[in-house]
Design a protein around this motif. Structure first.
Motif, PDB file in Angstrom:
ATOM      1  N   GLY A  81      12.714  -2.945  -0.014  1.00  0.00           N
ATOM      2  CA  GLY A  81      12.684  -1.606   0.581  1.00  0.00           C
ATOM      3  C   GLY A  81      11.966  -0.583  -0.271  1.00  0.00           C
ATOM      4  O   GLY A  81      12.429   0.557  -0.398  1.00  0.00           O
ATOM      5  N   CYS A  82      10.815  -0.940  -0.829  1.00  0.00           N
ATOM      6  CA  CYS A  82      10.094  -0.031  -1.729  1.00  0.00           C
ATOM      7  C   CYS A  82       9.003   0.781  -1.035  1.00  0.00           C
ATOM      8  O   CYS A  82       8.689   1.893  -1.462  1.00  0.00           O
ATOM      9  N   VAL A  83       8.414   0.238   0.027  1.00  0.00           N
ATOM     10  CA  VAL A  83       7.255   0.854   0.655  1.00  0.00           C
ATOM     11  C   VAL A  83       7.680   1.654   1.878  1.00  0.00           C
ATOM     12  O   VAL A  83       8.359   1.139   2.776  1.00  0.00           O
ATOM     13  N   ASN A  84       7.271   2.925   1.927  1.00  0.00           N
ATOM     14  CA  ASN A  84       7.559   3.800   3.058  1.00  0.00           C
ATOM     15  C   ASN A  84       6.483   3.584   4.126  1.00  0.00           C
ATOM     16  O   ASN A  84       5.499   4.304   4.204  1.00  0.00           O
ATOM     17  N   ARG A  85       6.714   2.544   4.925  1.00  0.00           N
ATOM     18  CA  ARG A  85       5.685   2.162   5.897  1.00  0.00           C
ATOM     19  C   ARG A  85       5.433   3.247   6.940  1.00  0.00           C
ATOM     20  O   ARG A  85       4.303   3.432   7.382  1.00  0.00           O
ATOM     21  N   THR A 143       9.635   4.633  -0.782  1.00  0.00           N
ATOM     22  CA  THR A 143      10.932   5.062  -0.254  1.00  0.00           C
ATOM     23  C   THR A 143      11.648   5.921  -1.281  1.00  0.00           C
ATOM     24  O   THR A 143      11.590   5.666  -2.493  1.00  0.00           O
ATOM     25  N   ALA A 144      12.340   6.929  -0.793  1.00  0.00           N
ATOM     26  CA  ALA A 144      12.970   7.918  -1.681  1.00  0.00           C
ATOM     27  C   ALA A 144      13.991   7.284  -2.614  1.00  0.00           C
ATOM     28  O   ALA A 144      14.050   7.605  -3.808  1.00  0.00           O
ATOM     29  N   ALA A 145      14.796   6.377  -2.102  1.00  0.00           N
ATOM     30  CA  ALA A 145      15.878   5.808  -2.912  1.00  0.00           C
ATOM     31  C   ALA A 145      15.339   5.036  -4.111  1.00  0.00           C
ATOM     32  O   ALA A 145      15.825   5.189  -5.236  1.00  0.00           O
ATOM     33  N   THR A 146      14.329   4.202  -3.883  1.00  0.00           N
ATOM     34  CA  THR A 146      13.814   3.377  -4.983  1.00  0.00           C
ATOM     35  C   THR A 146      13.012   4.204  -5.981  1.00  0.00           C
ATOM     36  O   THR A 146      13.108   3.990  -7.185  1.00  0.00           O
ATOM     37  N   ARG A 147      12.234   5.161  -5.514  1.00  0.00           N
ATOM     38  CA  ARG A 147      11.446   5.952  -6.468  1.00  0.00           C
ATOM     39  C   ARG A 147      12.351   6.880  -7.283  1.00  0.00           C
ATOM     40  O   ARG A 147      12.118   7.084  -8.475  1.00  0.00           O
TER      41      ARG A 147
END
Length: 633
Positions: free
Chosen positions: A594-598, A461-465
């Motif tokens: 909310g780390c993985v962009n499923r 996900t953009a926010a966490t990365r």
């Protein structure tokens, strides 16, 4: 010798409340914590309660010390008449020497008792004197301090947290997570670091914001009166900074003494255990050196070799067979399948306290299951050889660079011409060198991820990365790398402890003792690191010192083996078969951080998850492992 069933693995826990509580409340809390460590010590529990003045007091307790051990006699703890107390996990390999120096009786004192006397006399300076593999909790009643410390190179673990109201120490982070609600915050930057790069060496207990691992050679001190905690280092491994040429006249003594100290290291570990010895044998230099040396020291001891194999090509069975024949060991081949990984990964993640980085640890977990089934209680592990003696291929370009900067072009050309001895090619060396130059001059971490790991980058996900790339790494105490010994020092003193945890936790989960002679014997480490870098890689051979010092002990075919496999697993074949199961879990498991962009993963699955894209397949395994772990907390 200790009897075979006297497994000295132990689970330690200390809880310090800043306000006094009833004994029943604190007893309930510490028993709940020991439940999470029961695999380390069954139901043999030792609990002591103290008031704020460090006096034993069951009616107004604010301090509780507790341990669980397979030993029912409490010999892993000790007290004295002044109120000092210690909880100890592991073994002292220099117990007799300490007793001689301090005028103590080695026949009547346990390891815990000796450690207590050392710390009573020398306080924090005493930690450096305790050689072996251990973690401990020390209650210094006279100065109102509680210490937690870990051995020199991290063969045993210890974690702590300070919640404001409570300070606690525990062998495993899972214990602290279960006990205290306000330390459960996940560090998203560590999650992204794990998913994106999969760097097993740099990730220890950083997954939690408020649960911290005591690093190897460090201790934490908590003052009960002031409520202040501090962390300090008690030992720094010295090493040679010499950038000299290889001298054959020095080689003989280096080889002789290295072989002698490896024998001492194995012997010191064998002397504190009895009964059959289980050894993981891959056919590589580290495990081969240990099992062959053990056989020379004790020709009559029962040794059982365990080798992982598979349904594809048999793995390293052919190499391991040479070592088994040479030593006359019993041999058990352990099969690990994709179905095993799917079935056992949730449990393995739980007992390791962090998500598994790759399937190699699952194969090791399977070996521990088989050892337990066969009735052995002690497992010998070869971890530490690569980090001490230069076993990783990544060290070779650094070695060449050092020779070039010294303008030793004759040696540089000889090493480059012999590079195939390390399982590399000249083209691979050139590519690795260009990558290093690129990282140093062009790529920052984010640019590197966007360019070289673009698909993995897009799967987060953009926010966490984006937050991840604005934060510094938690690892701050690294040497500047100019010569090979700089890199080896970083590997052995900073990263090795994170790697040792995988074997120790796998063994502990099955009630086994894990001993690591290449990581727990201080005289060996100090001597090898006193040797200049140029003797660690020579004539294209990595681990040159180990290879040549073991001639006559280890089969010559193993000493001259060029293939570097590490702990071999057929990872690619496993991942090819596990795709559907992992996709199903990634689709349905909660992702609380909310780390993985499923959506990206699902939309691009058929295009990206292919045998032609192994980096992405490994990334998906880490996603799968992480989601299983975070949902199982």
């Amino acid at each position: 010798m200790y009897p075979q069933n006297d497994n000295f693995m132990n689970g330690l826990l200390a809880i310090c409340r800043k306000t006094e509580r009833t004994d029943s409340e604190l007893s309930t809390l510490i028993n709940k914590g020991l439940d999470t460590l029961s695999h380390r010590g069954a139901d043999n529990r030792n609990i002591r309660l103290f008031d704020a003045g460090m006096k034993e007091n069951e009616s107004a307790a604010s301090i509780a010390l507790g341990s669980c051990s397979l030993l029912s006699d409490g010999s892993q703890s000790a007290t004295d008449d002044d109120g000092d107390a210690i909880l100890f996990d592991g073994r002292l390999l220099n117990k007799a020497d300490l007793c001689s120096r301090l005028g103590l009786s080695s026949a009547t004192l346990t390891d815990a008792g000796v450690a207590l006397q050392v710390l009573r006399r020398h306080k924090a300076e005493g930690f450096a004197m305790l050689q072996g593999y251990w973690s401990l909790i020390y209650l210094d009643a006279g100065e109102n301090n509680i210490y937690g410390a870990r051995d020199h190179f991290g063969a045993r673990t210890l974690c702590y947290c300070d919640t404001g109201d409570t300070f606690a120490l525990a062998t495993e982070s899972r214990t602290l997570y279960k006990l205290f609600d306000n330390v459960r915050g996940i560090n998203r930057n560590t999650v992204i670091d794990f998913l994106l790069w999969g760097d097993i060496g740099s990730i220890d207990q950083y997954f939690f914001n408020d649960i911290h691992s005591i690093e190897p050679s460090y201790y934490v001190k908590y003052n009960v009166k002031t409520g202040h905690s501090s962390v300090a280092k008690y030992y720094t491994l010295p090493y040679s900074h010499e950038n000299t040429s290889f001298k054959p006249s020095s080689e003989h003594e280096y080889l002789r003494r290295t072989r002698e100290l490896i024998t001492e290291a194995v012997s010191a570990n064998l002397q504190v255990i009895d009964g059959p010895l289980a050894v993981g044998v891959s056919g590589g230099m580290d495990s081969s050196a240990l099992i062959c040396t053990a056989r020379q020291i004790e020709p009559q001891r029962t040794i059982v070799a365990y080798t992982t194999t598979d349904k594809y090509d048999g793995g390293e069975v052919g190499w391991a067979e040479q070592v088994v024949r040479h030593t006359g060991a019993e041999w058990i081949k352990v099969v690990c399948t994709p179905e095993d990984i799917i079935e056992k990964l949730p449990e393995a993640n739980r007992v390791h306290n962090v998500p598994l980085y790759n399937a190699s640890s699952l194969a090791q977990f399977r070996i521990m299951e088989e050892i337990k089934k066969q009735g052995q209680t002690v497992f010998i592990d070869g971890q530490g050889g690569d980090e001490m003696l230069g076993g990783y291929q990544v060290y070779f370009p650094l070695h060449l660079q050092t020779l070039r900067k010294r303008f030793d072009l004759v040696s540089w050309w000889r090493e480059l011409s012999s590079v195939t001895n390390s399982g590399l090619t000249v083209n691979e060396i050139i590519v690795r060198r260009l990558k290093l130059i690129g990282k140093a001059t062009y790529y920052n971490p984010q640019r590197l991820a966007q360019s070289k790991r673009s698909e993995e980058y897009a799967s987060l996900t953009a926010a966490t990365r984006d937050s991840y790339f604005t934060q510094p790494s938690p690892i701050t105490h690294l040497n500047e790398v100019k010569i090979l010994n700089d890199a080896l020092s970083n590997s052995y003193t900073v990263f090795l402890g994170n790697i040792l945890r995988w074997g120790e936790y796998s063994a502990a989960s099955k009630g086994l003792e894990c001993i690591m002679p290449l990581s727990d014997y201080l005289p060996l480490a100090e001597y090898v690191f006193s040797i200049p870098s140029v003797y660690k890689i020579h004539d294209g051979w990595n681990k040159y010192l180990l290879r040549k010092s073991m001639f006559g002990v280890v089969p010559e075919e193993i000493c001259l083996r060029k293939q570097k496999m590490g702990f071999y697993i057929p990872e690619q074949n496993w991942l090819n078969e596990m795709g559907d199961a992992m996709l199903s879990s990634i689709t349905h498991l909660e992702d609380p951080e909310g780390c993985v962009n499923r959506k990206y993963i699902l939309d691009n699955w058929k295009r990206l998850y292919t045998p032609q894209n192994p980096l992405y397949q490994r990334f998906i395994f880490r996603c799968y492992s992480y989601l299983l772990w975070v949902n199982g907390l």
